[in-house]
Design a protein around this motif. Structure first.
Motif, mmCIF file in Angstrom:
data_model
loop_
_atom_site.group_PDB
_atom_site.id
_atom_site.type_symbol
_atom_site.label_atom_id
_atom_site.label_comp_id
_atom_site.label_asym_id
_atom_site.label_seq_id
_atom_site.Cartn_x
_atom_site.Cartn_y
_atom_site.Cartn_z
ATOM 1 N N ARG A 1 8.761 -5.043 1.423
ATOM 2 C CA ARG A 1 7.986 -4.194 0.613
ATOM 3 C C ARG A 1 9.426 -3.930 -0.333
ATOM 4 N NH1 ARG A 1 4.150 -6.282 2.739
ATOM 5 N NH2 ARG A 1 2.851 -5.032 4.485
ATOM 6 N N GLY B 1 5.729 -0.195 5.735
ATOM 7 C CA GLY B 1 4.490 -0.385 4.663
ATOM 8 C C GLY B 1 4.373 -1.506 5.847
ATOM 9 N N TYR C 1 8.407 4.154 -0.521
ATOM 10 C CA TYR C 1 8.070 3.495 0.187
ATOM 11 C C TYR C 1 7.032 2.363 -0.630
ATOM 12 C CZ TYR C 1 10.390 6.054 3.627
ATOM 13 O OH TYR C 1 11.480 6.661 4.643
ATOM 14 N N ILE D 1 3.306 0.747 0.975
ATOM 15 C CA ILE D 1 2.792 0.540 2.134
ATOM 16 C C ILE D 1 1.462 0.047 2.082
ATOM 17 C CG2 ILE D 1 4.263 2.627 3.443
ATOM 18 C CD1 ILE D 1 1.830 4.483 2.653
#
Length: 163
Positions: A80, A111, A145, A147
């Motif tokens: 990711r 994710g 992040y 995701i």
């Protein structure tokens, strides 16, 4: 989508199974084959899984949480990484032996598209694969992040504070 279209979609999938346990890999391969999947590749550790993603270009990866060398969460962090890893939007089904809320929360942060608690059933695996195929979720940034777009509203403060 008709049953015939679903069968064709399952047949065309290329799936990577990353699990250090030979029995679990064989069981997962058998379930996938019985669901009509023709191309199933296997990796025994996190480094091999990352190499396989680069070389095989799978449509979906089934990833065990506990892997040697690089564990599942470490593999997720690498995958990711848009701009760093070649396939950051790869749909990933993570397998775990613990159905704890903290594990679910961490899987969302990492994710993961789907989290399944072992032992898994062929029906559950099929439902998750069809969910990924029929209702793909776009990837979004949440703090640091990357995701899949959450299915339901989540408190983004949880992501931002963890970032």
């Amino acid at each position: 989508m008709s049953d015939l279209q679903i069968d064709k979609a399952m047949e065309s999938l290329v799936i990577l199974v990353a699990d250090s346990n030979a029995y679990t890999r064989r069981l997962t391969r058998t379930m996938l084959t019985n669901l009509g999947v023709k191309a199933v590749y296997e990796s025994v550790d996190g480094i091999a899984a990352l190499d396989a993603i680069r070389n095989i270009n799978p449509d979906i990866m089934i990833l065990e949480w506990h892997l040697p060398v690089l564990d599942g969460p470490e593999v997720m962090r690498v995958v990711r990484s848009p701009g760093v890893f070649p396939k950051p939007s790869l749909p990933i089904i993570m397998l775990t032996d613990k159905g704890l809320r903290s594990r679910v929360t961490e899987a969302i942060r990492l994710g993961v598209n789907e989290l399944l608690v072992k032992p898994i059933s062929p029906k559950t695996l099929q439902q998750r694969l069809l969910g990924i195929l029929l209702n793909p979720r776009p990837m979004v940034r949440a703090g640091k992040y990357y995701i899949p777009m959450p299915r339901r509203r989540i408190d983004m403060k949880e992501f931002v504070s963890a970032a």
